[in-house]
Write an enzyme that holds these catalytic residues in place. Sequence first.
Site, PDB file in Angstrom:
ATOM      1  CE  LYS A  54      -3.633  -2.501   2.435  1.00 33.76           C
ATOM      2  NZ  LYS A  54      -4.446  -2.736   3.637  1.00 33.76           N
ATOM      3  CD  GLN A  98      -3.191  -4.250   6.744  1.00 28.72           C
ATOM      4  OE1 GLN A  98      -3.380  -3.215   6.108  1.00 28.72           O
ATOM      5  NE2 GLN A  98      -3.579  -5.416   6.300  1.00 28.72           N
ATOM      6  CG  ASP A 121      -9.324  -0.095   5.246  1.00 33.27           C
ATOM      7  OD1 ASP A 121      -9.115  -0.634   4.145  1.00 33.27           O
ATOM      8  OD2 ASP A 121      -8.578  -0.220   6.229  1.00 33.27           O
TER       9      ASP A 121
HETATM   10  N1  GUN Z   1      -6.488  -6.775   6.797  1.00 26.71           N
HETATM   11  C1  GUN Z   1      -6.827  -7.574   5.763  1.00 26.71           C
HETATM   12  N2  GUN Z   1      -7.440  -6.865   4.793  1.00 26.71           N
HETATM   13  C2  GUN Z   1      -7.476  -5.577   5.226  1.00 26.71           C
HETATM   14  C3  GUN Z   1      -7.969  -4.386   4.651  1.00 26.71           C
HETATM   15  O1  GUN Z   1      -8.527  -4.336   3.554  1.00 26.71           O
HETATM   16  N3  GUN Z   1      -7.801  -3.270   5.402  1.00 26.71           N
HETATM   17  C4  GUN Z   1      -7.212  -3.270   6.626  1.00 26.71           C
HETATM   18  N4  GUN Z   1      -7.116  -2.117   7.285  1.00 26.71           N
HETATM   19  N5  GUN Z   1      -6.752  -4.373   7.183  1.00 26.71           N
HETATM   20  C5  GUN Z   1      -6.882  -5.525   6.477  1.00 26.71           C
END
Ligand code: GUN
Length: 294
Positions: A54, A98, A121
């Site tokens: 990311k 995350q 998100d």
């Molecule tokens: N953990 C697994 N997928 C995601 C996601 O799309 N966003 C976040 N913040 N954590 C995750």
Amino acid sequence: MSAKVISGKEVAQQIRSEIKVEVDQLKEKHNAVPGLVTILVGENPASVSYVTGKTNTAKELGYNSIQDTQSEDITEEQLLALVDKYNKDDSIHGVLVQLPLPKHIDSSKVLNAIDPDKDVDGFHPVNVGRLVVGEALFKPCTPAGIQELLVRGGAQVSGAEVVVVGRSNIVGKPITNMLFQKGEGANATVTVVHTGTKDMSAHTKRADILIVAAGKPKAITADMVKEGAAVIDVGVNRVGTTPEGKAKLNGDVDYENVKEKASLITPVPGGVGPMTITMLMKNTLVSYKNSLGL
Ligand code: GUN
């Protein structure tokens, strides 16, 4: 029949090019760029890998990209204070924490502390509510990526029988809410199956579009799939290491056998994964434009 393989990598690259053009134009005009902070707590290898992807993608697109890594023993209070700091920072348009978080931290409390206008998100209850009533500000990234793959891969979504395997807050619930809405790339009849479902394959065998987020390798085998179905594999299972020492990934679908029966299929890796990151970039761009009143 052997399925057409939809490369998430290629579709993602195309969308990223479109985003880059827009970001460069906006930078010229407004002398500012989208800002994204990704907060990582601890050293879970999968999370480190996602967050690095990311952060690097945001950098490549010319964003103000911050990776804020915190130790496993950060307190809930400290993490909430960190989120608040970025909520108030005008150079940041997207705040992402995350998941999963360590057990001593209440994830809901942390997600609820993110400013809904910076919640790229789309996990804040306000944004979940907006999605359900068909007024999404940010579509959650993985479901948004799935929808793009279906549309750009040529699947007929409107009127389709869609079966979603898995009921998570990150994938199953939001993709269900998105695909039964009225509108383009949606308007489908959606069934959700999960660990409480009595006869899973009775449902999956009816699916024109099968979306699998079960979290289990080979959860879907060829006998569970209708001839000609479009199959989207959201699974990411670490099944050993490659000769180069990288994690070897498998999805939730028995790819080799299901590929012979489906009309469309996404690979793992290189399917949904690159799309998730790209949709995060798109949401951050949307948030930045909103902040400029565009
Ligand atoms: N953990 C697994 N997928 C995601 C996601 O799309 N966003 C976040 N913040 N954590 C995750």
